[in-house]
Design a protein around this motif. Sequence first.
Motif, PDB file in Angstrom:
ATOM      1  N   UNK A   1      36.967 -14.997  16.596  1.00  0.00           N
ATOM      2  CA  UNK A   1      38.076 -15.952  16.768  1.00  0.00           C
ATOM      3  C   UNK A   1      37.964 -16.903  17.840  1.00  0.00           C
ATOM      4  N   UNK A   2      38.750 -18.019  17.730  1.00  0.00           N
ATOM      5  CA  UNK A   2      38.570 -19.197  18.587  1.00  0.00           C
ATOM      6  C   UNK A   2      38.729 -18.688  20.069  1.00  0.00           C
ATOM      7  N   UNK A   3      38.012 -19.250  20.869  1.00  0.00           N
ATOM      8  CA  UNK A   3      37.874 -19.168  22.380  1.00  0.00           C
ATOM      9  C   UNK A   3      37.270 -17.765  22.657  1.00  0.00           C
ATOM     10  N   UNK A   4      36.730 -16.847  21.750  1.00  0.00           N
ATOM     11  CA  UNK A   4      36.201 -15.749  21.976  1.00  0.00           C
ATOM     12  C   UNK A   4      34.590 -16.162  21.832  1.00  0.00           C
ATOM     13  N   UNK A   5      33.916 -15.569  23.242  1.00  0.00           N
ATOM     14  CA  UNK A   5      32.543 -15.980  23.096  1.00  0.00           C
ATOM     15  C   UNK A   5      31.681 -14.829  22.471  1.00  0.00           C
ATOM     16  N   UNK A   6      30.563 -15.241  21.799  1.00  0.00           N
ATOM     17  CA  UNK A   6      29.679 -14.275  20.915  1.00  0.00           C
ATOM     18  C   UNK A   6      29.343 -13.053  21.604  1.00  0.00           C
ATOM     19  N   UNK A   7      29.331 -11.998  20.789  1.00  0.00           N
ATOM     20  CA  UNK A   7      28.846 -10.652  21.718  1.00  0.00           C
ATOM     21  C   UNK A   7      27.367 -10.864  22.079  1.00  0.00           C
ATOM     22  N   UNK A   8      27.222 -10.236  23.292  1.00  0.00           N
ATOM     23  CA  UNK A   8      25.995 -10.137  23.803  1.00  0.00           C
ATOM     24  C   UNK A   8      25.023  -9.360  22.716  1.00  0.00           C
ATOM     25  N   UNK A   9      23.680  -9.246  22.483  1.00  0.00           N
ATOM     26  CA  UNK A   9      23.082  -8.200  21.713  1.00  0.00           C
ATOM     27  C   UNK A   9      23.207  -7.017  22.337  1.00  0.00           C
ATOM     28  N   UNK A  10      23.316  -6.724  23.477  1.00  0.00           N
ATOM     29  CA  UNK A  10      23.692  -5.280  24.086  1.00  0.00           C
ATOM     30  C   UNK A  10      24.954  -4.746  23.646  1.00  0.00           C
ATOM     31  N   UNK A  11      26.021  -5.389  23.704  1.00  0.00           N
ATOM     32  CA  UNK A  11      27.410  -5.139  23.089  1.00  0.00           C
ATOM     33  C   UNK A  11      27.436  -4.905  21.519  1.00  0.00           C
ATOM     34  N   UNK A  12      26.800  -5.820  20.938  1.00  0.00           N
ATOM     35  CA  UNK A  12      26.768  -5.855  19.606  1.00  0.00           C
ATOM     36  C   UNK A  12      26.082  -4.259  19.109  1.00  0.00           C
ATOM     37  N   UNK A  13      24.903  -4.092  19.671  1.00  0.00           N
ATOM     38  CA  UNK A  13      24.075  -2.826  19.478  1.00  0.00           C
ATOM     39  C   UNK A  13      25.360  -1.694  19.788  1.00  0.00           C
ATOM     40  N   UNK A  14      25.914  -1.524  20.935  1.00  0.00           N
ATOM     41  CA  UNK A  14      26.740  -0.537  21.220  1.00  0.00           C
ATOM     42  C   UNK A  14      27.851  -0.250  20.265  1.00  0.00           C
ATOM     43  N   UNK A  15      28.589  -1.556  20.139  1.00  0.00           N
ATOM     44  CA  UNK A  15      29.561  -1.289  18.857  1.00  0.00           C
ATOM     45  C   UNK A  15      29.367  -0.934  17.625  1.00  0.00           C
ATOM     46  N   UNK A  16      28.234  -1.414  17.194  1.00  0.00           N
ATOM     47  CA  UNK A  16      27.729  -0.879  15.871  1.00  0.00           C
ATOM     48  C   UNK A  16      27.447   0.686  15.807  1.00  0.00           C
ATOM     49  N   UNK A  17      26.819   0.998  16.822  1.00  0.00           N
ATOM     50  CA  UNK A  17      26.445   2.377  16.795  1.00  0.00           C
ATOM     51  C   UNK A  17      27.557   3.380  16.974  1.00  0.00           C
ATOM     52  N   UNK A  18      28.680   2.718  17.588  1.00  0.00           N
ATOM     53  CA  UNK A  18      30.045   3.218  18.198  1.00  0.00           C
ATOM     54  C   UNK A  18      30.698   3.455  16.542  1.00  0.00           C
ATOM     55  N   UNK A  19      30.632   2.547  15.702  1.00  0.00           N
ATOM     56  CA  UNK A  19      31.464   2.569  14.522  1.00  0.00           C
ATOM     57  C   UNK A  19      30.714   3.092  13.425  1.00  0.00           C
ATOM     58  N   UNK A  20      29.497   3.381  13.556  1.00  0.00           N
ATOM     59  CA  UNK A  20      28.685   4.117  12.419  1.00  0.00           C
ATOM     60  C   UNK A  20      29.083   5.382  12.273  1.00  0.00           C
ATOM     61  N   UNK A  21      29.601   5.624  10.827  1.00  0.00           N
ATOM     62  CA  UNK A  21      29.976   6.665  10.517  1.00  0.00           C
ATOM     63  C   UNK A  21      28.889   7.808   9.727  1.00  0.00           C
ATOM     64  N   UNK A  22      27.824   7.433   9.829  1.00  0.00           N
ATOM     65  CA  UNK A  22      26.805   8.487   9.453  1.00  0.00           C
ATOM     66  C   UNK A  22      25.635   8.778  10.535  1.00  0.00           C
ATOM     67  N   UNK A  23      25.437  10.038  10.763  1.00  0.00           N
ATOM     68  CA  UNK A  23      24.722  10.533  11.817  1.00  0.00           C
ATOM     69  C   UNK A  23      23.244  10.309  11.555  1.00  0.00           C
ATOM     70  N   UNK A  24      22.835   9.855  10.365  1.00  0.00           N
ATOM     71  CA  UNK A  24      21.391   9.662   9.967  1.00  0.00           C
ATOM     72  C   UNK A  24      21.009   8.061  10.217  1.00  0.00           C
ATOM     73  N   UNK A  25      21.951   7.218  10.816  1.00  0.00           N
ATOM     74  CA  UNK A  25      21.667   5.867  10.974  1.00  0.00           C
ATOM     75  C   UNK A  25      21.892   5.472  12.443  1.00  0.00           C
ATOM     76  N   UNK A  26      20.983   4.664  12.872  1.00  0.00           N
ATOM     77  CA  UNK A  26      21.031   4.195  14.284  1.00  0.00           C
ATOM     78  C   UNK A  26      20.554   2.891  14.578  1.00  0.00           C
ATOM     79  N   UNK A  27      21.337   2.165  15.110  1.00  0.00           N
ATOM     80  CA  UNK A  27      21.100   0.682  15.383  1.00  0.00           C
ATOM     81  C   UNK A  27      20.162   0.561  16.744  1.00  0.00           C
ATOM     82  N   UNK A  28      18.982   0.207  16.790  1.00  0.00           N
ATOM     83  CA  UNK A  28      17.923   0.229  17.846  1.00  0.00           C
ATOM     84  C   UNK A  28      18.136  -0.912  18.677  1.00  0.00           C
ATOM     85  N   UNK A  29      18.163  -2.014  18.254  1.00  0.00           N
ATOM     86  CA  UNK A  29      18.338  -3.277  19.190  1.00  0.00           C
ATOM     87  C   UNK A  29      18.825  -4.340  18.506  1.00  0.00           C
ATOM     88  N   UNK A  30      19.277  -5.380  18.972  1.00  0.00           N
ATOM     89  CA  UNK A  30      19.844  -6.675  18.521  1.00  0.00           C
ATOM     90  C   UNK A  30      19.322  -7.820  19.220  1.00  0.00           C
TER      91      UNK A  30
END
Length: 306
Positions: free
Chosen positions: A83-112
């Motif tokens: 949204x307007x005024x919000x900076x882009x996610x850092x790659x580290x924050x994006x990686x952590x956020x995706x892993x936090x919200x993933x609902x299947x234990x057989x998938x993991x985001x390694x890096x962004x």
Amino acid sequence: MGSFPAASSARARYLVYFQYLGTNFNGVAAVRGAQHAVGVQNYLEEAAERLNSVVPVKFIISSRTDAGVHALSNAAHLDIQRRSGQPPFSPEVLTEALNTHLRHPAIRVLQAFRVPSHFHARHAATSRTYLYRLATGCPRPDQLSVFERNRCWPLRADCLDVAAMQEAAQHLLGTHDFSAFQSTGSPAASAVRTLRRASVSPESCSPLVLPQESRGLRFWSLEFESQSFLYRQVRRMTAVLVAVGLGALTPAQVKAILESRDPLGRHQSRVAPAHGLFLKSVLYGDLGPASTQPHVPSESQHRSHR
């Protein structure tokens, strides 16, 4: 990687590496409108919905894998518009956020990584490596450790003629028309591919197998590297090389099969089981594995891969 403007509500493109056990998925690609079949992409995009992007987030997958096929490291690009005024996610924050919200234990985001807006995860890839795992000395699948089931192809034979397999693999190296190893349904306009590496080697005894279980068991790895592969090319090449290892084919016959360009022949129509196959890596430029920050092609380099 270059600098990226922090304009209000600007889209940011990311390259994301992720891994999965494919046993319970209908492949990596999203399945739309089905009640029971689901792809890895469905879960990735469901996790991305929680990031509150202004526009829906879609993962553009680098390498399609079939149902039951695993990935040590696959890749995709995606765009996120905050949204307007919000900076882009850092790659580290994006990686952590995706892993936090993933609902299947057989998938993991390694890096962004942040990448330019022209970057395309499929077109820009310069190398893909697949690993296929075999187990010999396994008369019945239920004799295999539960931790290795669905992670290798168990063979009844006690041994393989690895020297013959390696000789046969040499015939596949280089630039050829691989029509004989292409399954129907491939969208590729041309069957010409350059196979840079095809290797057959023993594995050390699996750490997931107890000593009392390992009597007679041996594990083997086949690796194939190319910029891209045809539909089920790796599984069909594997099946032919295993036939050589079991004495059902000779290395010279593999050369004849390749030159025949006939995908419906008696030997080349065999397909190795999906559960022994792993996408090992997707590389960009002259880079190493996912732990290395990728080089992003220039506009002219990017166009050359279209």
